[in-house]
Design a protein around this motif. Structure first.
Motif, PDB file in Angstrom:
ATOM      1  N   PRO A   1       0.807  -1.227   0.000  1.00 41.54           N
ATOM      2  CA  PRO A   1       0.000   0.000   0.000  1.00 41.54           C
ATOM      3  C   PRO A   1       0.839   1.276   0.000  1.00 41.54           C
ATOM      4  CG  PRO A   1      -0.031  -1.048   2.164  1.00 41.54           C
ATOM      5  CD  PRO A   1       0.620  -2.002   1.223  1.00 41.54           C
ATOM      6  N   TYR A   2       2.062   1.208   0.485  1.00 41.12           N
ATOM      7  CA  TYR A   2       2.923   2.387   0.541  1.00 41.12           C
ATOM      8  C   TYR A   2       3.738   2.580  -0.730  1.00 41.12           C
ATOM      9  CZ  TYR A   2       1.622   1.484   5.351  1.00 41.12           C
ATOM     10  OH  TYR A   2       0.895   1.228   6.487  1.00 41.12           O
ATOM     11  N   LEU A   3       3.747   1.540  -1.576  1.00 42.63           N
ATOM     12  CA  LEU A   3       4.417   1.632  -2.868  1.00 42.63           C
ATOM     13  C   LEU A   3       3.443   1.965  -3.992  1.00 42.63           C
ATOM     14  CD1 LEU A   3       6.848  -1.441  -2.636  1.00 42.63           C
ATOM     15  CD2 LEU A   3       7.389   0.979  -2.276  1.00 42.63           C
ATOM     16  N   GLY A   4       2.169   2.138  -3.631  1.00 45.09           N
ATOM     17  CA  GLY A   4       1.155   2.460  -4.629  1.00 45.09           C
ATOM     18  C   GLY A   4       0.676   1.274  -5.439  1.00 45.09           C
ATOM     19  N   LEU A   5       0.918   0.058  -4.958  1.00 46.74           N
ATOM     20  CA  LEU A   5       0.469  -1.133  -5.668  1.00 46.74           C
ATOM     21  C   LEU A   5      -1.031  -1.325  -5.476  1.00 46.74           C
ATOM     22  CD1 LEU A   5       3.380  -3.604  -4.793  1.00 46.74           C
ATOM     23  CD2 LEU A   5       3.068  -2.230  -6.863  1.00 46.74           C
ATOM     24  N   PRO A   6      -1.705  -1.973  -6.412  1.00 42.67           N
ATOM     25  CA  PRO A   6      -3.153  -2.156  -6.291  1.00 42.67           C
ATOM     26  C   PRO A   6      -3.513  -3.144  -5.188  1.00 42.67           C
ATOM     27  CG  PRO A   6      -2.312  -3.375  -8.168  1.00 42.67           C
ATOM     28  CD  PRO A   6      -1.168  -2.553  -7.643  1.00 42.67           C
ATOM     29  N   GLU A   7      -4.762  -3.029  -4.678  1.00 40.26           N
ATOM     30  CA  GLU A   7      -5.238  -3.948  -3.650  1.00 40.26           C
ATOM     31  C   GLU A   7      -5.302  -5.372  -4.172  1.00 40.26           C
ATOM     32  OE1 GLU A   7      -8.711  -2.760  -1.239  1.00 40.26           O
ATOM     33  OE2 GLU A   7      -8.660  -0.900  -2.395  1.00 40.26           O
ATOM     34  N   ARG A   8      -5.910  -5.544  -5.333  1.00 42.98           N
ATOM     35  CA  ARG A   8      -6.091  -6.879  -5.897  1.00 42.98           C
ATOM     36  C   ARG A   8      -5.377  -6.990  -7.222  1.00 42.98           C
ATOM     37  NH1 ARG A   8     -12.347  -7.172  -5.919  1.00 42.98           N
ATOM     38  NH2 ARG A   8     -11.999  -5.855  -4.088  1.00 42.98           N
ATOM     39  N   ILE A   9      -4.845  -8.167  -7.480  1.00 45.91           N
ATOM     40  CA  ILE A   9      -4.107  -8.399  -8.716  1.00 45.91           C
ATOM     41  C   ILE A   9      -5.043  -8.890  -9.812  1.00 45.91           C
ATOM     42  CG2 ILE A   9      -2.192  -9.634  -9.770  1.00 45.91           C
ATOM     43  CD1 ILE A   9      -1.409  -7.573  -7.650  1.00 45.91           C
ATOM     44  N   PHE A  10      -5.797  -9.933  -9.525  1.00 41.21           N
ATOM     45  CA  PHE A  10      -6.749 -10.451 -10.507  1.00 41.21           C
ATOM     46  C   PHE A  10      -7.722 -11.404  -9.815  1.00 41.21           C
ATOM     47  CE2 PHE A  10      -4.073 -14.074 -10.148  1.00 41.21           C
ATOM     48  CZ  PHE A  10      -4.765 -15.162 -10.645  1.00 41.21           C
ATOM     49  N   THR A  11      -8.810 -11.700 -10.499  1.00 44.92           N
ATOM     50  CA  THR A  11      -9.772 -12.696 -10.050  1.00 44.92           C
ATOM     51  C   THR A  11      -9.694 -13.893 -10.978  1.00 44.92           C
ATOM     52  OG1 THR A  11     -11.259 -11.031  -9.138  1.00 44.92           O
ATOM     53  CG2 THR A  11     -12.203 -13.197  -9.601  1.00 44.92           C
ATOM     54  N   SER A  12      -9.475 -15.062 -10.410  1.00 45.69           N
ATOM     55  CA  SER A  12      -9.251 -16.269 -11.197  1.00 45.69           C
ATOM     56  C   SER A  12     -10.504 -16.670 -11.975  1.00 45.69           C
ATOM     57  CB  SER A  12      -8.834 -17.416 -10.274  1.00 45.69           C
ATOM     58  OG  SER A  12      -8.811 -18.643 -10.971  1.00 45.69           O
ATOM     59  N   PRO A  13     -10.338 -17.177 -13.189  1.00 48.93           N
ATOM     60  CA  PRO A  13     -11.486 -17.715 -13.938  1.00 48.93           C
ATOM     61  C   PRO A  13     -12.114 -18.920 -13.258  1.00 48.93           C
ATOM     62  CG  PRO A  13      -9.406 -18.110 -15.112  1.00 48.93           C
ATOM     63  CD  PRO A  13      -9.102 -17.195 -13.981  1.00 48.93           C
ATOM     64  N   LEU A  14     -11.440 -19.490 -12.249  1.00 49.28           N
ATOM     65  CA  LEU A  14     -12.027 -20.606 -11.513  1.00 49.28           C
ATOM     66  C   LEU A  14     -13.289 -20.209 -10.769  1.00 49.28           C
ATOM     67  CD1 LEU A  14      -8.803 -22.271 -10.050  1.00 49.28           C
ATOM     68  CD2 LEU A  14     -10.331 -23.218 -11.783  1.00 49.28           C
ATOM     69  N   LYS A  15     -13.581 -18.903 -10.688  1.00 50.22           N
ATOM     70  CA  LYS A  15     -14.815 -18.471 -10.041  1.00 50.22           C
ATOM     71  C   LYS A  15     -16.044 -19.014 -10.769  1.00 50.22           C
ATOM     72  CE  LYS A  15     -15.508 -14.111 -12.534  1.00 50.22           C
ATOM     73  NZ  LYS A  15     -15.692 -12.649 -12.415  1.00 50.22           N
ATOM     74  N   ALA A  16     -15.835 -19.517 -11.982  1.00 47.33           N
ATOM     75  CA  ALA A  16     -16.943 -20.092 -12.746  1.00 47.33           C
ATOM     76  C   ALA A  16     -17.515 -21.334 -12.078  1.00 47.33           C
ATOM     77  CB  ALA A  16     -16.484 -20.428 -14.167  1.00 47.33           C
ATOM     78  N   VAL A  17     -16.730 -21.979 -11.203  1.00 47.41           N
ATOM     79  CA  VAL A  17     -17.242 -23.170 -10.522  1.00 47.41           C
ATOM     80  C   VAL A  17     -18.291 -22.791  -9.475  1.00 47.41           C
ATOM     81  CG1 VAL A  17     -15.054 -24.349 -10.863  1.00 47.41           C
ATOM     82  CG2 VAL A  17     -15.489 -23.198  -8.699  1.00 47.41           C
ATOM     83  N   GLY A  18     -18.367 -21.519  -9.127  1.00 46.05           N
ATOM     84  CA  GLY A  18     -19.355 -21.062  -8.151  1.00 46.05           C
ATOM     85  C   GLY A  18     -18.807 -21.038  -6.753  1.00 46.05           C
ATOM     86  N   GLY A  19     -19.277 -20.095  -5.973  1.00 45.40           N
ATOM     87  CA  GLY A  19     -18.836 -19.960  -4.594  1.00 45.40           C
ATOM     88  C   GLY A  19     -19.577 -18.831  -3.914  1.00 45.40           C
ATOM     89  N   PRO A  20     -19.268 -18.570  -2.641  1.00 48.76           N
ATOM     90  CA  PRO A  20     -19.959 -17.513  -1.918  1.00 48.76           C
ATOM     91  C   PRO A  20     -19.738 -16.118  -2.495  1.00 48.76           C
ATOM     92  CG  PRO A  20     -18.820 -18.997  -0.405  1.00 48.76           C
ATOM     93  CD  PRO A  20     -18.340 -19.332  -1.779  1.00 48.76           C
ATOM     94  N   GLY A  21     -18.598 -15.896  -3.164  1.00 47.09           N
ATOM     95  CA  GLY A  21     -18.320 -14.584  -3.728  1.00 47.09           C
ATOM     96  C   GLY A  21     -16.995 -14.563  -4.460  1.00 47.09           C
ATOM     97  N   PRO A  22     -16.741 -13.505  -5.259  1.00 46.30           N
ATOM     98  CA  PRO A  22     -15.495 -13.446  -6.042  1.00 46.30           C
ATOM     99  C   PRO A  22     -14.247 -13.328  -5.182  1.00 46.30           C
ATOM    100  CG  PRO A  22     -16.712 -11.365  -6.171  1.00 46.30           C
ATOM    101  CD  PRO A  22     -17.611 -12.346  -5.494  1.00 46.30           C
ATOM    102  N   GLU A  23     -14.392 -12.859  -3.916  1.00 48.30           N
ATOM    103  CA  GLU A  23     -13.208 -12.711  -3.065  1.00 48.30           C
ATOM    104  C   GLU A  23     -12.535 -14.051  -2.764  1.00 48.30           C
ATOM    105  OE1 GLU A  23     -16.882 -12.667  -0.350  1.00 48.30           O
ATOM    106  OE2 GLU A  23     -16.285 -11.875  -2.298  1.00 48.30           O
ATOM    107  N   TYR A  24     -13.273 -15.156  -2.929  1.00 49.78           N
ATOM    108  CA  TYR A  24     -12.698 -16.480  -2.698  1.00 49.78           C
ATOM    109  C   TYR A  24     -11.755 -16.893  -3.827  1.00 49.78           C
ATOM    110  CZ  TYR A  24     -15.907 -17.250   1.170  1.00 49.78           C
ATOM    111  OH  TYR A  24     -16.565 -17.144   2.372  1.00 49.78           O
TER     112      TYR A  24
END
Length: 447
Positions: A161-184
């Motif tokens: 956070p002090y180097l200005g990097l983003p919070e999240r890098i990416f969301t995996s395409p594995l989210k297609a299998v379904g789950g409680p939310g994208p944060e998983y």
């Protein structure tokens, strides 16, 4: 202590080597936790591992002596039977709730898949630990290896956070299998607390409070590690996870889940009874001041994140009222969307027990309470006479703490080493209910 050991000076430095395929599978899965998180696969791997190990355990029980020698099964202890019965009961309870509220076939199928990825894991991992020949040393060393890699990555995560990097890098395409939310399925470097906009870290968990309790689990496992270097790595990483997550629950857990298991054996000591009697008597003198300080501490604890406390309390009140008035026995079948008053959080979440009452009714509530209470009493009784009970008791305290702030079933995919340890401990108690487990010393070679 593993049979594979070498002597260094006056110490025995354990070299953990898996003794069979299931130990190798468990050990390898633990050691690649961070790579799995990097590709968003942890939520997928947890349930797959549970069902694979559960299937191997069932096959081993069916084949019995015909099973290969290094996979010969143990019997199913009473504690694991209760987990199996309780978690299996969750499924027909779910179906009845869906039928009663008319959710339809598609919703019922989705919820059944959710059960297979959640509540089922609460029974499958203890089953694997109890039936299959998996040593606790494998889990202990695996947790410390996760801790080592956590420490290696910590400089980058803490500086992000002090180097200005983003919070999240990416969301995996594995989210297609379904789950409680994208944060998983998302790779996070850190997150910002919406109340203070201060950075918080969640490491390989989907959110920070859960990461804190995973850190407490890591500390508990590290306490049992025989190798000093690995123990130091586990203790340092677990403590870092608790502190960097900035979770109130984690700070409490670091004390509440680690100290009591080491105090339980004192219950049988006469001098400890005298000390306890003295402390109890002193409460009569200082009780008013103590209660005032305790009340102030609780108030400060709640006000540390007042908005979160308010939302959770409102969710619990709504869930309890609607359960009592609308669906006592089988619940509502699934969580329901919440309104503005709870910041649109679903009703039946953020608390396992109120969530169970709302979603699965009184029957679902007792389906979890009975095996959890039995395993807790078993661990307390064993801890009083045997040090092998300290780790499972600490894990159960973590589970209890999580259950009062989270929905425990959707977190089983990361809690699985602790759940497996519960099965291992139940097996140890069933096979050796009295004798202490002490590490076997390996003589040093004279050559």
């Amino acid at each position: 202590m593993s049979d594979n050991a070498r002597c260094v000076g006056n110490e025995t430095d354990a070299v953990i080597v898996p003794a069979n395929p299931v130990e190798a599978l468990v050990y390898k899965t633990l050691t690649i936790t961070w790579p799995l998180y990097a590709v968003g696969a942890l939520y997928v791997v947890g349930p797959v591992l549970a069902w694979v190990l559960g299937g191997i355990a069932a096959l081993a029980l069916y084949l019995g002596p015909a099973m290969r020698t290094d996979l010969r099964p143990h019997g199913i202890p009473t504690a694991v039977w209760l987990w199996l019965i309780g978690m299996l009961a969750m499924l027909p309870i779910l179906w009845v709730g869906h039928v009663h509220w008319g959710y339809g076939l598609t919703s019922t199928i989705k919820s059944t898949i959710g059960w297979a990825k959640g509540w089922a894991l609460m029974a499958l991992f203890p089953l694997a630990g109890a039936v299959l020949p998996i040593r606790r040393e494998i889990l202990i060393r695996g947790q410390c290896i996760i801790g080592f890699w956590t420490l290696c990555l910590a400089p980058v995560l803490l500086a992000a956070p002090y180097l200005g990097l983003p919070e999240r890098i990416f969301t995996s395409p594995l989210k297609a299998v379904g789950g409680p939310g994208p944060e998983y399925f998302t790779l996070f470097l850190f997150t910002y607390d919406p109340a203070t906009w201060a950075p918080r870290w969640q490491f390989y968990a989907p959110w920070s409070p859960f990461a804190a309790l995973l850190g407490v689990c890591m500390v508990l496992f590290a306490f049992e590690e025989k190798d000093r270097r690995w123990r130091a790595a586990g203790l340092a990483a677990g403590t870092l996870m608790v502190l960097a997550s900035k979770s109130r629950m984690g700070l409490v857990g670091l004390i509440f889940c680690t100290i009591p298991p080491r105090l339980v054996p004192l219950l049988g000591k006469q001098w400890a009874m005298f000390v306890l009697a003295g402390l109890t008597a002193s409460l009569a003198i200082f009780s008013e001041k103590l209660m005032s300080s305790l009340s102030a501490g609780i108030s400060t604890f709640k006000n540390a994140r007042a908005d979160s406390t308010r939302v959770r309390a409102t969710l619990q009140r709504i869930a309890e009222e609607r359960w009592r008035e609308e669906a006592i026995w089988f619940g509502h079948g699934r969580p329901e969307p919440g309104g503005h008053i709870v910041e649109y959080m679903p009703i039946g979440t953020h608390h396992t027990w109120y969530g169970l009452l709302f979603v699965k009714g009184l029957l679902g509530f007792f389906a979890l309470l009975i095996p959890l209470l039995y395993q807790l009493l078993l661990s307390v009784a064993d801890t009083a006479i045997n040090p092998r009970g300290r780790l499972p008791l600490g894990i159960l305290l973590v589970v209890c703490m999580l259950s009062f702030g989270e929905n425990i079933e959707i977190e089983a995919y990361l809690l699985w080493p602790g759940l497996m340890m519960l099965g291992i401990h139940a097996r140890e108690v069933a096979s050796d209910p009295v004798l202490s487990i002490r590490p076997r010393r390996v003589p040093c070679s004279t050559t």
